[in-house]
Design an enzyme around this catalytic site. Structure first.
Site, PDB file in Angstrom:
ATOM      1  N   HIS A   1       0.797  -1.229   0.000  1.00  0.00           N
ATOM      2  CA  HIS A   1       0.000   0.000   0.000  1.00  0.00           C
ATOM      3  C   HIS A   1       0.822   1.267   0.000  1.00  0.00           C
ATOM      4  CE1 HIS A   1      -3.955  -1.896   0.870  1.00  0.00           C
ATOM      5  NE2 HIS A   1      -3.196  -2.802   1.461  1.00  0.00           N
TER       6      HIS A   1
ATOM      7  N   LYS B   1      -8.276  13.795   4.836  1.00  0.00           N
ATOM      8  CA  LYS B   1      -7.393  12.640   4.807  1.00  0.00           C
ATOM      9  C   LYS B   1      -6.379  12.834   5.920  1.00  0.00           C
ATOM     10  CE  LYS B   1      -6.505  13.841   0.462  1.00  0.00           C
ATOM     11  NZ  LYS B   1      -6.705  12.670  -0.343  1.00  0.00           N
ATOM     12  N   ARG B   2      -5.552  11.805   6.180  1.00  0.00           N
ATOM     13  CA  ARG B   2      -4.505  12.007   7.161  1.00  0.00           C
ATOM     14  C   ARG B   2      -3.647  13.217   6.765  1.00  0.00           C
ATOM     15  NH1 ARG B   2      -3.745   8.071  11.320  1.00  0.00           N
ATOM     16  NH2 ARG B   2      -1.858   9.233  11.768  1.00  0.00           N
TER      17      ARG B   2
ATOM     18  N   LYS C   1       0.773  14.502   1.068  1.00  0.00           N
ATOM     19  CA  LYS C   1      -0.597  14.763   0.627  1.00  0.00           C
ATOM     20  C   LYS C   1      -0.823  16.259   0.355  1.00  0.00           C
ATOM     21  CE  LYS C   1      -2.370  10.756   3.224  1.00  0.00           C
ATOM     22  NZ  LYS C   1      -3.068   9.865   2.266  1.00  0.00           N
TER      23      LYS C   1
ATOM     24  N   THR D   1      -8.547   6.654  -1.893  1.00  0.00           N
ATOM     25  CA  THR D   1      -9.892   6.091  -2.050  1.00  0.00           C
ATOM     26  C   THR D   1     -10.917   7.175  -1.744  1.00  0.00           C
ATOM     27  OG1 THR D   1      -9.659   5.210   0.191  1.00  0.00           O
ATOM     28  CG2 THR D   1      -9.381   3.654  -1.639  1.00  0.00           C
TER      29      THR D   1
ATOM     30  N   LYS E   1     -14.727   8.364  -3.460  1.00  0.00           N
ATOM     31  CA  LYS E   1     -15.968   8.685  -2.732  1.00  0.00           C
ATOM     32  C   LYS E   1     -16.537  10.026  -3.201  1.00  0.00           C
ATOM     33  CE  LYS E   1     -13.928   6.040   0.900  1.00  0.00           C
ATOM     34  NZ  LYS E   1     -12.915   6.060   1.959  1.00  0.00           N
TER      35      LYS E   1
END
Ligand code: 26W
Length: 823
Positions: A371, A562-563, A568, A670, A674
């Site tokens: 992952h 998100k985290r 990110k 992911t 969504k």
């Protein structure tokens, strides 16, 4: 005990009714006889528990049926080993998948109880950090849906992921206590208990060569793993699978001898030690946890799960040689990778297989999903720690390694560099056991989670192992369950779609494509827009209630959840907000598109920069939200305590989805799926699953910007110099100067000096390098927003074309191509 002949005559209970009156009567009965409360004095939590117990009965009927059916047909079972299951709430999901939403709502209504109010009391089961854990939860639901007989195995953490509180804009971590009011969904299985050992010594038996030798491991420390089962209901309750979570207990609850001798503290120490093991989820994602307790958790749940799997197989088939025909074990990242050595140990030492036979069974049984490519997230354990805790496994790792390296050298002509890279032991610096390599060599399939990520796996971390075993790496692009992430979280959109295209998409998500025909229908666009608006009002109300910030639901809702992690790039988002703020102030005459930027997410407690990014978001929000010169055109809200339940409210309310990781670093994402499914446009880089989302929704319906993974790699290789780039951009340098000089932190002007210096110095995550492209892309988004009907037709096409990203599709691919299981 009951005799065999009597068993045959035992009456089976009648299946439970779905009639609202019957449900209501049973809820009252449970309240009275299971909880011991009179309805007149029952507290909201009592109603929740009584309701769950009544629903659970309906689930049990299907559960037993599913178990019986797998047993009778001798079908292959799938075991999904994962240290994380980020489930969220279960009750609505179960009721909805049973098809009993209206009935249960009516039953509670007839008792004067509101279904939504009661179910929102259920705490989130937050037994995961982020994407990997949530994927495991979506997979559990999809395996039940597509009729794959499966068990999930994990740990029943007493404390899931910490609760995030904001204190003056800083993240504060509080323990989360999801079990405080009990958990009516789970069943303790005291009979499913296994002994787990640590440390001690190993004795050889006989005089065979080391690698085939059976050994006796005498652990110095022992504890017991006890199972708790939770049923997982698939869509339309066709199948109910089991999530089995282990808890740790001492072998003797207290050491009576010690206790009687007066050593009361010592007597309890053992028990505390065992119970500490399953107490907390490690809150770090993408950074190695490193500590001994983590390795203990990994071994504990791997060993318990394997012992359980072997026991079940032996009971049914009597012979472990057929294990790979009846059992597929999926390793969710390397966290359960120690299972490879544990299965070898069980086969060789306990079940008397020779090394080669055991190795063949092991490889055919396991498969492994990677992952992440971030080097700091690749697990490895110092050899001395490994050896001390798991001495027998250390021997087996060496034996496996010898076999692999011999083959690579002699049969494949690998040179010393290649040998070093495929070895299970990292010999550079302190010697370490590489869990990724162990999982790789012990599996017949190794998969990535998006097309790009799988390619990069082949080119980077596993390039030499891929050269050695070229047919093992394959791709399984992630997916999400459309039940939770469309039908349940967005009932307005769900019923609008049903009205338009009928029910087929409920059983086949790709049938959503029939919506394509409505993208040009202005009346439908207006209805789609109205649903979006309702969802935005709901979110705006929540923000007003919780944070006292007033938001305009007709503004564009731009969301990044998100985290918190540098790769990110929440920082890129915040810096762009500052640049926009500056523009709005400097050019009040222009027609600015009103925007609300939402952020939410947790930072690993030890991740310094991530915590500063949260503080910065809050500092910037305070200044911008209170500046009258902005005239409300830009607002920022950092919502505390992001979790699955909050995502279920935020996702349906988004106009714009921020998926802006440095290309090559987000394995899949992911959340991106969504949002797009719920009719948001994506602004994103060509990273992870964004690439495939673009292929599905079409280039006109997504906003892509920035460097590609290849360009990022190239720039890093050639030495990226951020300073000239920053200096060339007036907007960027002004924004950075504002941050660094304390415009947003007048109470501590140097607060962000370090954060900004990192951008000038190395800019590892290419925030500066991608800034201009990102800011331009945001202005393109503004231009699209202005043409309302065209905007909604783009969002409709997103919903329409996202069906492929259902986790049902992903699971069918795993089942067919990796597990060879299921219908
Ligand atoms: C050892 C510490 C640790 C813990 C968790 C390292 C790494 C992890 C995970 C691999 C982090 C994670 O959640 N990865 C995410 O997995 C998702 C599901 O495949 C992907 O969509 C995300 O891109 C990936 O970051």
């Amino acid at each position: 005990m009951i005799s065999k002949s009597a068993l045959a005559d035992l009456p089976s209970p009648a299946p439970r009714s779905a009639d609202p009156d019957a449900l209501a009567a049973e809820i009252i009965e449970r309240l009275t006889y299971s909880i011991g409360k009179d309805a007149k004095v029952a507290k909201p939590h009592d109603w929740l528990t009584a309701t769950i117990l009544v629903i659970r009965d309906r689930v049990i009927d299907r559960w037993m049926e599913s178990t019986r059916q797998t047993y009778d047909t001798g079908g292959k079972r799938v075991y999904y080993l994962s240290l994380e299951f980020l489930i969220g709430r279960l009750t609505r999901d179960a009721v909805s998948n049973l098809g009993m939403l209206d009935e249960v709502r009516a039953a509670l209504g007839s008792l004067g109880v509101d279904f939504d109010a009661v179910t929102s009391l259920e705490p989130d089961a937050a037994l995961g950090n982020g994407g990997l854990g949530r994927l495991a939860a979506c997979f559990m639901e999809s395996m039940a849906t597509v009729d794959v007989p499966a068990f999930g195995y994990g740990i029943r953490y007493v404390h899931g992921l910490f609760r995030q509180q904001m204190s003056d804009g800083w993240q504060v971590e509080l323990p989360e206590t999801w079990l405080a009011n009990g958990n009516a969904w789970e069943f303790q299985r005291r009979e499913s208990a296994y002994e787990i050992g640590f440390g001690g010594s190993v004795d050889g038996i006989g005089a065979n060569p080391a690698e085939t030798q059976r050994c006796v491991w005498k652990p110095q420390e022992r504890m017991v793993a006890v199972a708790y089962d939770t049923p997982v209901v698939g869509w339309r309750a066709k199948r109910v699978n089991t999530l089995r979570l282990w808890t740790a207990q001492p072998i003797d609850p207290i050491l009576l001898d010690a206790f009687n001798a007066g050593d009361h503290i010592g007597a309890l120490r053992e028990s505390n030690k065992a119970e500490a093991l399953a107490r907390v989820l490690y809150p770090a994602d993408q950074t190695p946890a490193g500590q001994e307790l983590r390795l203990r958790q990994e071994y504990f749940f791997s060993s318990a799960s394997l012992q359980d799997i072997l026991r079940r197989h032996l009971q049914e088939y009597g012979d472990l040689r057929s294990l790979p025909d009846k059992v597929a074990i999926q390793l969710n990242d390397t966290h359960p990778a120690i299972s490879v050595a544990e299965l070898m140990r069980l086969l060789i030492d306990i079940h008397r297989f020779g090394f080669d036979a055991a190795w063949e069974i092991t490889r055919k049984t396991f498969s492994y999903t990677n992952h992440t490519l971030l080097p700091e997230a690749l697990e490895s354990w110092p050899v001395p720690l490994f050896e001390r805790l798991l001495p027998r496994h250390m021997q087996l790792v060496y034996a496996i390694n010898a076999k692999i390296l011999r083959n690579a050298r002699l049969e494949r002509g690998f040179d010393e560099d290649q040998i070093r890279s495929v070895s299970l032991i990292d010999e550079g610096g302190d010697r370490r056991v590489r869990m990724g390599n162990l999982a790789f060599v012990g599996s017949h399939s190794i998969n990535g989670v998006s097309a790009l990520h799988t390619d990069l796996m082949k080119q980077t971390v596993f390039s030499d192992l891929h050269g050695l075993y070229p047919d093992r790496i394959n791709n399984k692009t992630n997916g999400i369950t459309p039940r939770r992430w469309l039908m349940q979280c967005n009932p307005g959109l769900f019923s609008l779609i049903r009205d338009a295209i009928g029910d087929e998409f409920m059983d086949n998500t790709e049938a959503l494509s029939a919506l394509d025909a409505f993208a040009g229908d202005s009346e439908f666009c207006a209805r789609f827009a109205a649903v979006k608006r309702d969802n935005k009002v709901r979110l705006a109300n929540l923000v007003a209630r919780r944070m006292g910030i007033k938001l305009d639901p007709s503004a564009m809702f731009d969301i990044q959840i998100k985290r918190i992690h540098e790769y990110k790039r929440q920082l890129l988002n915040i810096i762009e907000a500052i640049a926009l703020y500056d523009q709005i102030r400097s050019h009040p005459e222009r027609d600015w598109v009103p925007r609300v930027k939402f952020l939410a997410g947790k930072a690993a407690p030890s991740y310094h920069n991530a915590k500063y990014i949260i503080k910065l978001a809050n500092d910037v929000a305070r200044v911008i939200n209170n500046d009258p010169a902005v005239r409300g055109l830009l607002k920022i809200a950092f919502l505390p305590n992001y979790n699955v339940s909050l995502a279920e409210i935020m996702v349906p309310a988004a106009d714009l989805s921020e998926q802006i990781s440095t290309a090559g670093m987000e394995a899949s994402g992911t959340g991106n799926m969504k949002f797009a499914l719920n009719g948001a446009l994506t602004i994103g880089t060509l990273d992870g699953a964004n690439v495939e989302i673009q292929e599905h929704v079409g280039k006109d319906n997504i906003i892509i910007f920035g460097m590609t993974a290849e360009e990022v790699a190239e720039r890093r290789e050639n030495g990226h110099e951020p300073r000239p780039i920053i200096e060339a951009s007036r907007e960027l340098s002004q924004a950075l100067t504002a941050i660094a000089s304390g415009v947003f932190s007048p109470d501590d002007r140097d607060r962000y000096a370090g954060l900004v210096a990192g951008l000038y110095d190395h800019d590892w995550f290419m925030v500066a390098a991608d800034f201009e492209a990102y800011a331009d892309a945001q202005r393109r988004v503004d231009a699209l927003w202005v043409d309302e009907e065209a905007w909604y037709s783009r969002t409709i096409l997103n919903t329409s074309r996202m069906g492929w990203f259902s986790s049902d599709r992903t699971i069918r691919q795993y089942a067919k191509e990796i597990w060879k299981a299921g219908p």
